[in-house]
Design a protein around this motif. Structure first.
Motif, PDB file in Angstrom:
ATOM      1  N   TRP A 175     -20.239 109.872  20.880  1.00  0.00           N
ATOM      2  CA  TRP A 175     -19.715 108.582  20.905  1.00  0.00           C
ATOM      3  C   TRP A 175     -20.650 108.081  22.017  1.00  0.00           C
ATOM      4  O   TRP A 175     -21.636 107.157  21.794  1.00  0.00           O
ATOM      5  N   GLY A 176     -21.420 109.087  22.595  1.00  0.00           N
ATOM      6  CA  GLY A 176     -23.311 107.922  23.574  1.00  0.00           C
ATOM      7  C   GLY A 176     -22.611 108.430  24.759  1.00  0.00           C
ATOM      8  O   GLY A 176     -22.281 109.497  25.471  1.00  0.00           O
ATOM      9  N   GLN A 177     -23.678 107.346  25.811  1.00  0.00           N
ATOM     10  CA  GLN A 177     -22.975 107.814  27.252  1.00  0.00           C
ATOM     11  C   GLN A 177     -23.355 106.545  28.014  1.00  0.00           C
ATOM     12  O   GLN A 177     -24.695 105.136  27.366  1.00  0.00           O
ATOM     13  N   TYR A 178     -22.519 106.097  28.724  1.00  0.00           N
ATOM     14  CA  TYR A 178     -22.444 105.160  29.492  1.00  0.00           C
ATOM     15  C   TYR A 178     -21.536 103.878  29.068  1.00  0.00           C
ATOM     16  O   TYR A 178     -21.638 103.700  28.192  1.00  0.00           O
ATOM     17  N   TYR A 179     -20.829 104.107  29.653  1.00  0.00           N
ATOM     18  CA  TYR A 179     -19.650 102.397  29.376  1.00  0.00           C
ATOM     19  C   TYR A 179     -18.688 101.813  30.587  1.00  0.00           C
ATOM     20  O   TYR A 179     -18.961 102.478  31.809  1.00  0.00           O
ATOM     21  N   HIS A 180     -18.603 100.945  30.386  1.00  0.00           N
ATOM     22  CA  HIS A 180     -17.445  99.880  31.037  1.00  0.00           C
ATOM     23  C   HIS A 180     -17.137  99.148  30.379  1.00  0.00           C
ATOM     24  O   HIS A 180     -17.004  98.862  29.108  1.00  0.00           O
ATOM     25  N   PHE A 181     -15.419  99.537  30.784  1.00  0.00           N
ATOM     26  CA  PHE A 181     -14.351  98.729  30.031  1.00  0.00           C
ATOM     27  C   PHE A 181     -14.061  97.476  31.006  1.00  0.00           C
ATOM     28  O   PHE A 181     -13.089  98.283  31.870  1.00  0.00           O
ATOM     29  N   ASN A 182     -14.363  96.539  31.376  1.00  0.00           N
ATOM     30  CA  ASN A 182     -13.494  95.672  32.663  1.00  0.00           C
ATOM     31  C   ASN A 182     -12.068  94.863  31.491  1.00  0.00           C
ATOM     32  O   ASN A 182     -12.234  94.972  30.330  1.00  0.00           O
ATOM     33  N   TYR A 183     -11.160  94.954  32.778  1.00  0.00           N
ATOM     34  CA  TYR A 183      -9.613  94.877  32.563  1.00  0.00           C
ATOM     35  C   TYR A 183      -9.134  93.942  33.051  1.00  0.00           C
ATOM     36  O   TYR A 183      -9.696  93.917  34.385  1.00  0.00           O
ATOM     37  N   ILE A 184      -8.708  93.187  32.502  1.00  0.00           N
ATOM     38  CA  ILE A 184      -7.278  92.326  33.264  1.00  0.00           C
ATOM     39  C   ILE A 184      -5.697  92.567  33.158  1.00  0.00           C
ATOM     40  O   ILE A 184      -5.685  92.955  32.109  1.00  0.00           O
ATOM     41  N   THR A 185      -4.876  91.855  34.096  1.00  0.00           N
ATOM     42  CA  THR A 185      -3.689  92.379  33.477  1.00  0.00           C
ATOM     43  C   THR A 185      -3.134  91.306  33.668  1.00  0.00           C
ATOM     44  O   THR A 185      -3.258  90.223  35.127  1.00  0.00           O
ATOM     45  N   PHE A 186      -1.833  90.822  33.934  1.00  0.00           N
ATOM     46  CA  PHE A 186      -0.862  89.564  33.335  1.00  0.00           C
ATOM     47  C   PHE A 186       0.113  89.995  34.596  1.00  0.00           C
ATOM     48  O   PHE A 186       0.367  90.730  34.801  1.00  0.00           O
ATOM     49  N   PRO A 187       0.589  88.835  35.057  1.00  0.00           N
ATOM     50  CA  PRO A 187       1.661  89.149  36.016  1.00  0.00           C
ATOM     51  C   PRO A 187       2.791  89.647  35.413  1.00  0.00           C
ATOM     52  O   PRO A 187       2.732  89.711  33.553  1.00  0.00           O
ATOM     53  N   ASP A 188       3.912  90.261  35.764  1.00  0.00           N
ATOM     54  CA  ASP A 188       5.063  91.034  35.439  1.00  0.00           C
ATOM     55  C   ASP A 188       5.892  89.761  34.597  1.00  0.00           C
ATOM     56  O   ASP A 188       5.760  88.623  34.405  1.00  0.00           O
ATOM     57  N   LYS A 189       6.623  90.757  33.133  1.00  0.00           N
ATOM     58  CA  LYS A 189       7.383  89.762  32.531  1.00  0.00           C
ATOM     59  C   LYS A 189       6.573  89.146  31.501  1.00  0.00           C
ATOM     60  O   LYS A 189       6.827  87.842  30.503  1.00  0.00           O
ATOM     61  N   THR A 190       5.122  89.254  32.074  1.00  0.00           N
ATOM     62  CA  THR A 190       4.538  88.487  30.853  1.00  0.00           C
ATOM     63  C   THR A 190       4.291  89.076  29.319  1.00  0.00           C
ATOM     64  O   THR A 190       4.239  89.793  28.957  1.00  0.00           O
ATOM     65  N   GLU A 191       4.741  87.688  28.965  1.00  0.00           N
ATOM     66  CA  GLU A 191       4.403  87.868  27.348  1.00  0.00           C
ATOM     67  C   GLU A 191       3.361  87.754  26.952  1.00  0.00           C
ATOM     68  O   GLU A 191       2.548  86.544  26.377  1.00  0.00           O
ATOM     69  N   VAL A 192       2.510  88.688  25.954  1.00  0.00           N
ATOM     70  CA  VAL A 192       0.933  89.104  25.486  1.00  0.00           C
ATOM     71  C   VAL A 192       0.672  88.689  24.403  1.00  0.00           C
ATOM     72  O   VAL A 192       1.745  90.393  23.387  1.00  0.00           O
ATOM     73  N   GLU A 193       0.357  87.727  22.938  1.00  0.00           N
ATOM     74  CA  GLU A 193       0.139  88.879  21.851  1.00  0.00           C
ATOM     75  C   GLU A 193      -0.460  89.844  21.821  1.00  0.00           C
ATOM     76  O   GLU A 193      -2.370  89.490  22.407  1.00  0.00           O
TER      77      GLU A 193
END
Length: 685
Positions: A175-193
């Protein structure tokens, strides 16, 4: 202008959606340009972090409370995954609701990377990792200002991948070498599309709008209140004079522009560093913003043209679009510590503060050098920011002074071959181990492989460079991937090269902090603002063309580069500290053609300063198709041993010259060639 108004409406809709705990995909997309939301204090459940290929030998021992192998630097070489399932590697996995909002790599390969969301057995995305950075392979990634390779070899993808319950990212071999996956989370009970490969028309429109704005309109604010007020002032500061602008009422600064007037180019660097911007909110005792003027606007030394989303320097002046709300009073102060008068044309836009009291943070920006050193076991961490309270970290500007160039085994340890090896480490709310642990300084800023090329994109730039042998100027803005904190935040950048090398850092940290929070960074003494850099003169050979000055015209052999540093023990013997490196390769013609300019016609005695190695080979040298020597050996018993060898006498006409080098594949036991320089001594007739 119509586009900005549409973005403003959609940002407003996003705020409403957040209150209802429902987020459409377009709501998430518009967080990419929503400055106002950054000032809102984070809700419980809002988090940000990163999965990466950092060296997992770095650990924290919870029983002893100590850090081990904290300087480990085999990022991307030691196991760069969370766990394995057969031959497949799990690179990231977490529960939702949330989104992956940035993907980065230095070397994406042909092996597939699969994204599974919400417990689905079949991957939502399944394609070679390199195609995640190709706008033609997946319609959802078809936005060239969100998915791109920088001019300095970093691969970036800012298209959000939203999920409701969970996400798991799995990589196949190669697959290659070196990666970043930056994430965010939303408050509990958030309904996200959730993200879909076949985007809805609304989602496509949202991405296209942001993409077009990044392509055409950086330097223009993406949204603006129709009720905003414009304040324009011209301020003339005599040496050591201080002047203030005052805004009263419950307001928010939405745009801040400054134009320097009548400053000679020869003085611009000093004036920008010695003119101080200081901003105090709501009668607080200490300023929340304290920075040299140029550094605050994201570049130094001097005035360097660039455009990013929140900051820039243009022909018209410097701009900032950070949203700065306050409750009753803003005091914006300028002080001139230079020896000449300074004239500033200042433009401010401000509007009603839409936040309830105690529901927003004040904007902070602090310039500093070498503050709050860490304990020895935490070496090589260098402090960017320590703060207490509630808020959001939104990025940094980094100014680097590194006159020697790369390779610092003496002080940095084996493997530290250039100034930017260090990883970013972000500790949120008292974490013992950072939820963001990077893979290299240049990786944080979105590029790779220490390539000293200029680039500018919405969220990052390298806007000044002296080829990693002098000053470098970089910034990275975390807008959708801002880091929320409820109690405290600490940011560090690993700095392997010490000040005495000399490698010296200065930074501006940018963040929002609640009115009761603790900002620990004070002003820097005036005598430490400018001219603090330890001087160093790089050795340069006379009458010579350095290897790094030779342009690679054609290569039918192995790897070649004119930007490779030798070991620091050779810095007094190798001109410019760099060499031209090339490897021969079997079953090929194995010829390297380079070009260089020579200023004077005449007859010259030519010699080459070879950097010999244990795996050095034997090579033939041709100058302008004339054979100089067909048996130049680059082999020695000791690695990197310089030796000068005479190549003969030549007649040259001024202008472009061609040096052709051919690997002797028959009599060579090695393949490597390293040229420090060609020397041309005039022959007296």
């Amino acid at each position: 202008m119509k586009r900005y108004l549409i973005i403003a409406v959609l940002v407003a809709l996003t705020s409403c959606a957040n209150n209802n705990r429902e987020l459409s995909y377009s709501d998430v997309v518009h967080r990419m340009v929503d400055f106002q939301r950054l000032a809102q204090l984070p809700e419980k459940g809002e988090e940000s972090g990163m999965f990466s290929s950092h060296d997992r030998k770095s650990k924290y021992n919870h029983l002893s409370g100590t850090y081990h192998n904290w300087s480990a630097n085999d990022d991307g070489l030691t196991p760069q995954f969370i766990r394995k399932k057969g031959d497949d590697m799990v690179l990231a996995e977490m529960d939702g609701p949330g989104a992956i909002v940035r993907i980065w790599s230095a070397n994406p390969g042909k092996g597939h990377v699969k994204v599974f969301i919400d417990g689905q057995k079949e991957p939502l995305i399944d394609m070679p990792f390199r195609d995640y950075f190709n706008t033609s392979k997946l319609t959802a990634f078809g936005y060239s200002n969100l998915v791109y390779e920088t001019n300095a070899r970093g691969f970036n993808n800012y298209v959000p991948i939203t999920f409701q319950e969970s996400i798991r990212i799995v990589a196949e071999p190669e697959w290659g070498q070196y990666y970043h996956f930056n994430y965010i989370t939303f408050p509990d009970k958030t309904e996200v599309e959730v993200f879909k490969k076949n985007l809805s028309d609304e989602a496509k429109e949202a991405l296209q709008r942001v993409n077009q704005y990044f392509e055409n309109d950086l330097g223009e604010r993406p949204s603006e209140s129709s009720a905003s007020l414009l304040r324009e002032e011209t301020v003339v500061l005599q040496p050591e004079e201080k002047q203030s602008l005052v805004i009263e009422g419950k307001r928010a600064i939405s745009a801040f522009n400054v134009e320097m007037k009548n400053i000679p180019d020869s003085l611009m660097e000093e004036v920008l560093r010695k003119t101080i911007l200081s901003v105090t909110w709501d009668n607080n005792d200490d300023p929340a913003i304290w920075s040299p003027l140029g550094d605050f606007f994201g570049s130094a030394p001097g005035y360097n043209h660039y455009k990013t989303l929140p900051m820039g320097m243009t022909e018209e002046g410097m701009y900032s679009f950070w949203y700065m709300p306050f409750e009753s009073l803003a005091i914006i102060e300028f002080q001139n510590h230079s020896g000449v008068p300074v004239e500033l044309d200042i433009s401010l836009k401000h509007e009603d503060n839409p936040f309830k009291k105690n529901n927003y943070g004040h904007f902070h920006a602090k310039w500093h050098r070498d503050i709050m050193p860490v304990e020895e076991e935490r070496w090589p961490d260098w402090t960017v920011l320590k703060t207490h309270g509630e808020g959001r970290f939104v990025g940094m500007f980094l100014s680097v002074w590194n006159p020697k160039g790369g390779h610092c085994v003496q002080y940095g340890g084996e493997g530290q071959h250039w100034w930017g090896e260090g990883d970013e480490k972000f500790f949120v709310d008292g974490e013992d181990f950072p939820s963001t642990f990077g893979t290299g300084t240049e990786d944080y800023f979105g590029y790779a492989w220490c390539v000293p090329n200029l680039f500018q994109h919405a969220y990052h730039s390298q806007n000044y460079t002296e080829d990693n042998m002098g000053h470098q100027s970089l910034n990275r803005w975390q807008i959708i991937d801002n880091v929320p904190f409820q109690e405290s935040f600490e940011a560090y950048m690993e700095k392997y090269f010490p000040n005495k090398w000399p490698t010296q850092y200065a930074t501006v940290a940018y963040w929002y902090l609640d009115s009761k929070g603790e900002d620990l960074i004070g002003p820097t003494p005036v005598d430490q603002l400018y001219g603090y850099e330890t001087p160093y003169d790089v050795y340069k050979a006379k009458n010579a063309v350095d290897g790094e000055e030779m342009k690679i015209l054609k290569n039918t052999g192995g790897w070649a580069s004119n930007d490779v540093f030798v070991k620091e023990t050779l810095y007094g013997k190798v001109s410019g500290h760099k060499a031209l490196i090339w490897f021969g390769r079997e079953k090929d013609e194995s010829v390297l053609k380079t070009g260089f300019n020579f200023p004077h016609s005449g007859q010259y005695s030519v010699s080459v300063n070879k950097v010999q190695t244990k795996d050095g080979g034997r090579f033939s040298f041709y100058l302008n198709d004339r054979l100089l020597n067909d048996a130049v050996s680059f082999r020695s018993a000791k690695d990197q041993t310089p030796q000068i060898e005479n190549l003969g006498i030549v007649n040259l006409n001024e202008g472009e010259q061609e040096l052709k080098i051919k690997w002797d594949s028959v009599s060579s036991s090695g393949k490597r060639m390293m040229i420090d320089y060609l020397k041309f001594e005039p022959v007296n007739k």
